[in-house]
Design a protein around this motif. Structure first.
Motif, PDB file in Angstrom:
ATOM      1  N   GLY A  27     -73.649 -35.221  40.447  1.00 20.01           N
ATOM      2  CA  GLY A  27     -73.269 -35.926  39.268  1.00 20.01           C
ATOM      3  C   GLY A  27     -73.998 -35.882  38.314  1.00 20.01           C
ATOM      4  N   THR A  28     -73.757 -36.329  37.180  1.00 23.08           N
ATOM      5  CA  THR A  28     -74.473 -35.934  35.943  1.00 23.08           C
ATOM      6  C   THR A  28     -75.895 -36.545  35.812  1.00 23.08           C
ATOM      7  N   ASN A  29     -76.216 -37.669  36.752  1.00 18.30           N
ATOM      8  CA  ASN A  29     -77.327 -37.985  36.594  1.00 18.30           C
ATOM      9  C   ASN A  29     -78.246 -37.885  37.902  1.00 18.30           C
ATOM     10  N   GLY A  30     -77.695 -36.822  38.598  1.00 19.81           N
ATOM     11  CA  GLY A  30     -78.382 -36.503  39.746  1.00 19.81           C
ATOM     12  C   GLY A  30     -78.134 -37.012  41.152  1.00 19.81           C
ATOM     13  N   THR A  31     -77.040 -37.804  41.263  1.00 18.14           N
ATOM     14  CA  THR A  31     -76.470 -38.409  42.345  1.00 18.14           C
ATOM     15  C   THR A  31     -75.651 -37.362  42.971  1.00 18.14           C
ATOM     16  N   SER A  32     -75.961 -37.152  44.545  1.00 16.31           N
ATOM     17  CA  SER A  32     -75.157 -36.381  45.399  1.00 16.31           C
ATOM     18  C   SER A  32     -74.301 -36.694  46.262  1.00 16.31           C
ATOM     19  N   LEU A  33     -73.020 -36.372  46.242  1.00 16.50           N
ATOM     20  CA  LEU A  33     -72.056 -36.858  46.954  1.00 16.50           C
ATOM     21  C   LEU A  33     -71.536 -35.832  47.898  1.00 16.50           C
ATOM     22  N   GLU A  34     -70.992 -36.157  49.329  1.00 19.91           N
ATOM     23  CA  GLU A  34     -70.367 -35.264  50.219  1.00 19.91           C
ATOM     24  C   GLU A  34     -68.942 -35.530  50.053  1.00 19.91           C
ATOM     25  N   ALA A  35     -68.064 -34.671  49.803  1.00 19.92           N
ATOM     26  CA  ALA A  35     -66.473 -34.898  49.881  1.00 19.92           C
ATOM     27  C   ALA A  35     -65.973 -34.026  50.992  1.00 19.92           C
ATOM     28  N   GLY A 313     -60.439 -39.370  36.210  1.00 20.01           N
ATOM     29  CA  GLY A 313     -60.271 -38.720  35.099  1.00 20.01           C
ATOM     30  C   GLY A 313     -59.181 -37.958  35.124  1.00 20.01           C
ATOM     31  N   LEU A 314     -58.060 -37.520  34.216  1.00 20.70           N
ATOM     32  CA  LEU A 314     -57.128 -36.454  34.162  1.00 20.70           C
ATOM     33  C   LEU A 314     -57.676 -35.287  33.560  1.00 20.70           C
ATOM     34  N   ALA A 315     -57.728 -35.575  32.249  1.00 26.21           N
ATOM     35  CA  ALA A 315     -58.217 -34.528  31.084  1.00 26.21           C
ATOM     36  C   ALA A 315     -59.756 -34.336  31.522  1.00 26.21           C
ATOM     37  N   SER A 316     -60.361 -35.295  31.718  1.00 22.15           N
ATOM     38  CA  SER A 316     -61.873 -35.004  32.073  1.00 22.15           C
ATOM     39  C   SER A 316     -62.186 -34.361  33.270  1.00 22.15           C
ATOM     40  N   GLN A 317     -61.304 -34.286  34.248  1.00 19.58           N
ATOM     41  CA  GLN A 317     -61.476 -33.718  35.635  1.00 19.58           C
ATOM     42  C   GLN A 317     -62.834 -34.366  36.050  1.00 19.58           C
ATOM     43  N   ALA A 318     -62.596 -35.654  36.331  1.00 17.97           N
ATOM     44  CA  ALA A 318     -63.760 -36.032  36.858  1.00 17.97           C
ATOM     45  C   ALA A 318     -63.526 -37.576  37.582  1.00 17.97           C
ATOM     46  N   LEU A 319     -64.544 -37.791  38.406  1.00 20.96           N
ATOM     47  CA  LEU A 319     -64.799 -39.368  38.781  1.00 20.96           C
ATOM     48  C   LEU A 319     -65.884 -39.862  38.077  1.00 20.96           C
ATOM     49  N   ILE A 320     -65.259 -40.970  37.269  1.00 18.81           N
ATOM     50  CA  ILE A 320     -66.323 -41.738  36.339  1.00 18.81           C
ATOM     51  C   ILE A 320     -66.858 -43.066  37.034  1.00 18.81           C
ATOM     52  N   HIS A 321     -68.177 -43.060  36.987  1.00 13.19           N
ATOM     53  CA  HIS A 321     -68.634 -44.349  37.411  1.00 13.19           C
ATOM     54  C   HIS A 321     -69.172 -45.044  36.231  1.00 13.19           C
ATOM     55  N   VAL A 322     -68.599 -46.517  36.156  1.00 15.96           N
ATOM     56  CA  VAL A 322     -69.002 -47.172  34.855  1.00 15.96           C
ATOM     57  C   VAL A 322     -69.798 -48.570  35.417  1.00 15.96           C
ATOM     58  N   ASP A 323     -71.065 -48.837  34.882  1.00 17.03           N
ATOM     59  CA  ASP A 323     -71.799 -49.792  35.221  1.00 17.03           C
ATOM     60  C   ASP A 323     -71.206 -50.997  34.473  1.00 17.03           C
ATOM     61  N   PHE A 335     -68.791 -37.403  38.069  1.00 19.52           N
ATOM     62  CA  PHE A 335     -68.731 -36.382  39.037  1.00 19.52           C
ATOM     63  C   PHE A 335     -67.727 -35.589  39.120  1.00 19.52           C
ATOM     64  N   GLU A 336     -67.880 -34.059  38.632  1.00 18.32           N
ATOM     65  CA  GLU A 336     -66.927 -33.268  38.508  1.00 18.32           C
ATOM     66  C   GLU A 336     -67.008 -31.940  39.621  1.00 18.32           C
ATOM     67  N   TRP A 337     -65.587 -31.869  39.900  1.00 21.84           N
ATOM     68  CA  TRP A 337     -65.280 -30.565  40.697  1.00 21.84           C
ATOM     69  C   TRP A 337     -64.324 -29.736  40.228  1.00 21.84           C
ATOM     70  N   GLY A 338     -63.980 -29.778  39.225  1.00 20.44           N
ATOM     71  CA  GLY A 338     -63.022 -28.822  38.538  1.00 20.44           C
ATOM     72  C   GLY A 338     -61.420 -29.490  38.800  1.00 20.44           C
ATOM     73  N   SER A 339     -61.284 -30.435  39.218  1.00 20.27           N
ATOM     74  CA  SER A 339     -59.969 -30.973  39.622  1.00 20.27           C
ATOM     75  C   SER A 339     -59.475 -32.158  38.775  1.00 20.27           C
ATOM     76  N   ARG A 340     -58.288 -32.542  38.557  1.00 26.84           N
ATOM     77  CA  ARG A 340     -58.063 -33.716  37.924  1.00 26.84           C
ATOM     78  C   ARG A 340     -57.806 -34.983  38.872  1.00 26.84           C
ATOM     79  N   VAL A 341     -58.125 -36.000  38.675  1.00 29.59           N
ATOM     80  CA  VAL A 341     -58.212 -37.167  39.537  1.00 29.59           C
ATOM     81  C   VAL A 341     -57.262 -38.240  39.085  1.00 29.59           C
TER      82      VAL A 341
END
Length: 370
Positions: A27-35, A313-323, A335-341
């Motif tokens: 993630g852009t804030n340093g969170t790491s996910l396993e997919a 996110g489609l155009a943003s190709q991301a999963l977006i976490h909103v607080d 969280f970005e991995w090059g795919s439209r979500v």
């Protein structure tokens, strides 16, 4: 109604191995996910995950699949014909009851001269071949037919009030969102049998308006109830200005009079703060993220995220976490991995599931990494 991930093994799905299909997403804030890849689909559009461990997934061209708890992928037959083209096709699916033997299904239907979204209720039952089929199909709702091929919306949710909520887009026509004589650009609220609740707010604006819960929307491709009962939707803005909205009964959200984006022609649209009578979004995005799919998290695997939103996110190709803090919202991390979500759901054990968009869209399970 979510999926029990322990029962969805990569071996049962015929994948080579768990380790070969797992990868890290930072993630852009340093969170790491396993997919972990669970399955692939052709233009998947929506999913629902059941307490039983079974999931249902729609494909835009008209196929409906059950992914069972043992990993078996089965196509469900007797799905109505859909209008497939542009943004149209088979849409959302949700379970109608805890037994998971009835569903609500949305899709685009051809009318005499043009098309529009519809919602049906159907029973899932075994067919003569031992597979599954839709039966006892009943018509629940119909969108006004129009000639354009976009902004159907037709996302579904059942609220804690035991009512069915349906998003109905403006069909790329803008002005209908403020027109009380058409059901475009509206959030619809119905009883579970399709009848109209007598406590809906617009009782004096004509028979059709009695089905409306809120008005002034563009293209709502995400709807979710939080554990506190609050209803959230998001919608695509025009040229930027995507919105996350806290839904309040009898509220006008302003489209197309106001927006935080501009027309595709470049002609500006007044911002929400110029017209306080319209409900402004709790969060908006410039540039666009092209939101699709929404879940308000409530689980143990990411306990610090309880009550927060996750948006595909489609155009943003991301999963977006909103607080989300009460009634305020702001983007926390991407969280970005090059795919439209295309779609987001939560699993029974607190995992997050996403469906990638496109002809080889993967169903991915996301868990904490480490």
């Amino acid at each position: 109604m979510k999926i029990r991930t322990a029962l969805l093994s990569s071996i049962a799905l015929g994948l080579t191995s768990l380790s070969a299909q797992a990868f890290e997403i930072a993630g852009t804030n340093g969170t790491s996910l396993e997919a972990t890849e669970i399955a692939t689909f052709n233009e998947p559009w929506a999913m629902v995950m059941g307490e039983s461990g079974n999931a249902l997934i729609t494909e835009k061209s008209g196929q409906l699949f059950q992914l069972s708890k043992d990993g078996t992928k089965t196509e469900i037959t007797n799905v109505p014909d859909v209008v497939y083209g542009g943004q149209g096709g088979l849409g959302d699916v949700i379970f109608a009851n805890d037994a998971e033997d009835e569903i609500y299904l949305s899709y685009v239907e051809q009318g005499a001269e043009s098309a529009g979204a519809v919602v049906i209720k159907a029973k899932l039952q075994t067919n003569g071949d031992g597979g599954l089929q839709l039966a006892n199909i009943s018509h629940i709702w119909e969108q006004d037919k129009q000639g354009r091929q976009g902004h159907y919306s037709h996302k579904l949710a059942i609220g804690p009030d035991n009512k069915l909520y349906i998003t109905s887009g403006d069909r790329q026509m803008q002005k209908p969102a403020q027109d009380m004589s058409v059901n475009l650009g509206k959030l619809i609220r119905l009883n579970l049998d399709g009848s109209v609740p007598d406590d809906n707010p617009y009782q004096n604006d004509g028979e059709l308006a009695k089905t409306f819960w809120t008005v002034g929307h563009r293209n709502m491709l995400g709807i979710a109830f939080a554990s506190d009962g609050k209803l959230w939707t998001h919608e695509m803005g025009p040229r930027h200005g995507d919105e996350l909205n806290l839904i309040e009964k009898a509220t006008n959200y302003g489209w197309p009079v106001v927006s935080n984006g501009d027309n595709y022609s470049g002609v500006p649209i007044p911002d929400h703060d110029t017209e306080p009578k319209f409900n402004a979004p709790e969060a908006s995005w410039v540039p666009s993220i092209a939101p699709s799919g929404l879940v308000i998290y409530n689980g143990d695997q990411f306990a610090d995220w309880n009550g927060d939103a996750f948006i595909g996110g489609l155009a943003s190709q991301a999963l977006i976490h909103v607080d989300i803090d009460g009634t305020s919202a702001s983007e926390n991390e991407r969280f970005e991995w090059g795919s439209r979500v295309r779609e987001v759901e939560q699993g029974n054990d607190g995992e997050i599931y996403v469906l990638e968009d496109g002809p080889e869209g993967r169903l991915l399970k996301l868990e904490p990494n480490g």
